[in-house]
Design a protein around this motif. Structure first.
Motif, PDB file in Angstrom:
ATOM      1  N   ALA A 331       5.448   1.722   3.583  1.00 43.88           N
ATOM      2  CA  ALA A 331       4.891   2.985   3.078  1.00 43.88           C
ATOM      3  C   ALA A 331       3.381   3.075   3.284  1.00 43.88           C
ATOM      4  O   ALA A 331       2.843   4.174   3.410  1.00 43.88           O
ATOM      5  N   PHE A 332       2.698   1.932   3.295  1.00 38.71           N
ATOM      6  CA  PHE A 332       1.237   1.954   3.334  1.00 38.71           C
ATOM      7  C   PHE A 332       0.668   1.041   4.423  1.00 38.71           C
ATOM      8  O   PHE A 332       0.369  -0.127   4.180  1.00 38.71           O
ATOM      9  N   HIS A 333       0.570   1.575   5.625  1.00 38.53           N
ATOM     10  CA  HIS A 333      -0.084   0.824   6.700  1.00 38.53           C
ATOM     11  C   HIS A 333      -0.563   1.816   7.761  1.00 38.53           C
ATOM     12  O   HIS A 333      -0.173   2.984   7.749  1.00 38.53           O
ATOM     13  N   ASP A 334      -1.431   1.342   8.662  1.00 40.62           N
ATOM     14  CA  ASP A 334      -1.773   2.138   9.844  1.00 40.62           C
ATOM     15  C   ASP A 334      -1.787   1.198  11.034  1.00 40.62           C
ATOM     16  O   ASP A 334      -1.324   0.053  10.911  1.00 40.62           O
ATOM     17  N   ILE A 339      -2.406  -1.366   4.094  1.00 38.17           N
ATOM     18  CA  ILE A 339      -3.325  -0.644   3.194  1.00 38.17           C
ATOM     19  C   ILE A 339      -2.758  -0.808   1.781  1.00 38.17           C
ATOM     20  O   ILE A 339      -1.925  -0.012   1.344  1.00 38.17           O
ATOM     21  N   TRP A 340      -3.149  -1.853   1.071  1.00 36.48           N
ATOM     22  CA  TRP A 340      -2.524  -2.138  -0.229  1.00 36.48           C
ATOM     23  C   TRP A 340      -2.869  -1.090  -1.277  1.00 36.48           C
ATOM     24  O   TRP A 340      -4.041  -0.731  -1.424  1.00 36.48           O
ATOM     25  N   GLY A 399      -5.847  -5.604   4.655  1.00 41.18           N
ATOM     26  CA  GLY A 399      -5.676  -4.344   3.935  1.00 41.18           C
ATOM     27  C   GLY A 399      -6.180  -4.259   2.507  1.00 41.18           C
ATOM     28  O   GLY A 399      -5.649  -3.466   1.725  1.00 41.18           O
ATOM     29  N   LEU A 400      -7.208  -5.030   2.138  1.00 44.63           N
ATOM     30  CA  LEU A 400      -7.723  -4.907   0.767  1.00 44.63           C
ATOM     31  C   LEU A 400      -8.268  -3.483   0.589  1.00 44.63           C
ATOM     32  O   LEU A 400      -8.894  -2.942   1.506  1.00 44.63           O
ATOM     33  N   PRO A 401      -8.039  -2.868  -0.585  1.00 43.74           N
ATOM     34  CA  PRO A 401      -8.404  -1.458  -0.747  1.00 43.74           C
ATOM     35  C   PRO A 401      -9.904  -1.187  -0.590  1.00 43.74           C
ATOM     36  O   PRO A 401     -10.287  -0.109  -0.168  1.00 43.74           O
ATOM     37  N   TRP A 402     -10.749  -2.169  -0.918  1.00 46.89           N
ATOM     38  CA  TRP A 402     -12.207  -1.949  -0.868  1.00 46.89           C
ATOM     39  C   TRP A 402     -12.901  -3.073  -0.128  1.00 46.89           C
ATOM     40  O   TRP A 402     -12.552  -4.243  -0.302  1.00 46.89           O
ATOM     41  N   SER A 420     -13.698   2.405   1.800  1.00 45.86           N
ATOM     42  CA  SER A 420     -12.312   2.515   1.359  1.00 45.86           C
ATOM     43  C   SER A 420     -11.397   2.241   2.548  1.00 45.86           C
ATOM     44  O   SER A 420     -11.547   2.852   3.603  1.00 45.86           O
ATOM     45  N   ARG A 421     -10.438   1.330   2.380  1.00 43.65           N
ATOM     46  CA  ARG A 421      -9.513   1.029   3.477  1.00 43.65           C
ATOM     47  C   ARG A 421      -8.633   2.239   3.762  1.00 43.65           C
ATOM     48  O   ARG A 421      -8.240   2.474   4.904  1.00 43.65           O
ATOM     49  N   LYS A 422      -8.324   3.006   2.702  1.00 41.49           N
ATOM     50  CA  LYS A 422      -7.389   4.119   2.863  1.00 41.49           C
ATOM     51  C   LYS A 422      -8.010   5.265   3.658  1.00 41.49           C
ATOM     52  O   LYS A 422      -7.439   5.753   4.606  1.00 41.49           O
ATOM     53  N   THR A 423      -9.227   5.674   3.274  1.00 41.00           N
ATOM     54  CA  THR A 423      -9.830   6.842   3.923  1.00 41.00           C
ATOM     55  C   THR A 423     -10.778   6.442   5.038  1.00 41.00           C
ATOM     56  O   THR A 423     -11.144   7.280   5.860  1.00 41.00           O
TER      57      THR A 423
END
Ligand code: 5CA
Length: 445
Positions: A331-334, A339-340, A399-402, A420-423
């Protein structure tokens, strides 16, 4: 943790044996290694995530009033002969003989053992209701273990068992599990939809599976898109309130949601066409109500307070804890890596020192590292003597969030960079402000 002292065996190439992203990324990020087909060693970072998930499962089960315990992995064949499942379970059961010639098995699930424990200790309705659970390794000799931890032979599962005086009380236990599961998955950042399913070798006629939508999932599912709008969030739940718990279950089970085994074309036709969704999904849990199937077979009876002895009503309830890691990564990767979600990340933040050995960057990284630890957080400091590009690639992969990046140029102005790892968005701020920001973020998780 300082990366120079950690065991994080990263693989740069794409492992050829891995067909889906989560399997590839778990291998590449040094989380697992295959020991045999469908059997994995959990390396330190994979083990950390496994523990994080296990803790969330414990917290939500205990909140629902269920008691944690631990049963062994090896079980006696005799109990399974009593329930009739020793033969019925077939080739998926790993059978073992000890030096005395006694038949044993590596538990694929625990209905028999827990029912035996219960019947030897409890004889009265006054001890009910009772729900016991454990989180333990299971073994199922799957014909085609695949997708890494997703379909393993050895896997980590939470399994809980409720004992109740009658069907109504057992249905409440079923509902209680449904609500506690919805909350458990939400806390992990996942949307897992309860879907009417098939009970297989566990038995009973009332069962729901919890499915996370993913193109790589092994199940085919049919659902009304309205169900995606439901959130439990921070809603207060009183697990002793039968009607309140049932109302939440009704909300989640009213929109059509079924696996292909129970899909019913006639009812499906009533769902408005623009809301009909067909998708692949990963099964991350299943709950069952099976009445007196095991208590009849194994003689688990209680006096009902009116002079009669009655078989207790039971259900069992499983969460695939190790599989969930695969589901979360799906669900959470690129294309760069994992991306945890903050709730399950192995480390809260990564610190990247762009010039290892430089007095200023080293001192600031130490200050950040100690500051985050003092704030109760768990940082990973990349203190290796490596090029910036390699350090960034490692952080993106795991993939640590920060990420806090510390370089000589920023330090001239007194700033570090928080990303931010996500954005992918970055912001410059003082080291103190970065610590404060990360602390604030995790206080809300
Ligand atoms: N006794 C019941 C409930 S405790 C039971 O065994 N249910 S189960 O068969 O549905 O398993 C519970 C969960 O374990 C599944 O929903 C799935 O998420 C996980 N699981 C089952 N088989 C595997 C496997 N081979 N590899 C990884 N996870 C698995």
């Amino acid at each position: 943790m300082r990366l120079s002292r950690y065991f994080l065996p990263i693989i740069k190439e794409t492992p050829s044996e891995a067909a889906i992203a989560s399997h590839r990324l778990m291998l590449r990020a040094g989380m697992i290694r295959q020991a045999q087909a469908g059997i994995y060693s959990w390396l330190p970072m994979g083990f950390k995530v496994l523990r994080r998930l296990e803790n969330i499962v414990h917290e939500e089960q205990i909140r629902a009033g269920h008691h944690p315990m631990l049963m062994p992995t090896l079980q006696s064949a005799d109990l399974w002969r009593e329930s009739g499942r020793y033969e019925a379970y077939g080739e998926e059961m790993l059978r073992i003989t000890d030096r005395h010639g006694r038949d044993m098995l590596y538990g694929p699930t625990n209905e028999e053992l827990i029912t035996d424990i219960f019947k030897n200790a409890v004889g009265s309705y006054k001890d009910l209701p009772m729900t016991l659970y454990h989180i333990q390794w299971k073994f199922r000799d799957e014909v085609r273990p695949r997708f890494g931890v997703m379909r393993g032979r050895e896997f980590f599962m939470k399994d809980g068992y409720n004992f109740d005086i009658d069907e109504d009380a057992a249905r409440h236990a079923y509902n209680r599990h449904m609500v506690s599961y919805i909350r458990t998955y939400e806390r992990m950042g996942l949307k897992a939809i309860p879907m009417r399913a098939d009970s297989g070798p566990i038995g009973g006629d009332n069962t729901h599976e919890f499915l996370v939508l993913a193109d790589t999932g092994e199940s085919e599912v049919f659902y009304d898109s309205n169900i995606l709008d439901l959130h439990l969030g921070d809603r207060e739940v009183d697990y002793d309130n039968w009607d309140g718990v049932k109302a939440i279950c009704d909300e989640w089970t009213t929109p059509y949601a079924r696996t292909d085994e129970t899909h019913d074309a006639a009812i499906w036709a009533d769902v408005p066409a623009d809301r009909q969704q067909v998708s692949r999904a990963i099964e991350v849990g299943q709950i069952f109500y099976f009445g007196t199937k095991y208590s009849d077979a194994l003689g688990a009876l209680v006096d009902d307070g009116k002079g009669a002895r009655k078989a207790v009503h039971m259900g069992s309830h499983g969460i695939g804890v190790s599989r969930l890691i695969g589901a979360i990564i799906e669900a959470f990767h690129d294309d760069k890596g994992i991306i945890w979600p903050e709730a399950v990340t192995p480390f809260h933040a990564g610190i990247v020192n762009l010039k290892q050995g430089d007095t200023d960057t080293d001192a600031t990284c130490d200050q950040l590292y100690q500051g985050l630890i003092k704030a109760g957080l768990d940082p990973l400091y990349d203190d290796r003597d490596e090029r910036a590009g390699g350090k960034f690639a490692t952080m993106d992969l795991i993939g640590l969030p920060w990420r806090i990046t510390v370089g000589p140029r920023g330090l001239k102005n007194g700033v570090v960079e928080l990303t931010s790892r996500k954005t992918g968005e970055s912001e410059e701020m003082s080291p103190q402000a970065a610590i404060a920001r990360i602390t604030e973020i995790y206080a809300q998780v």
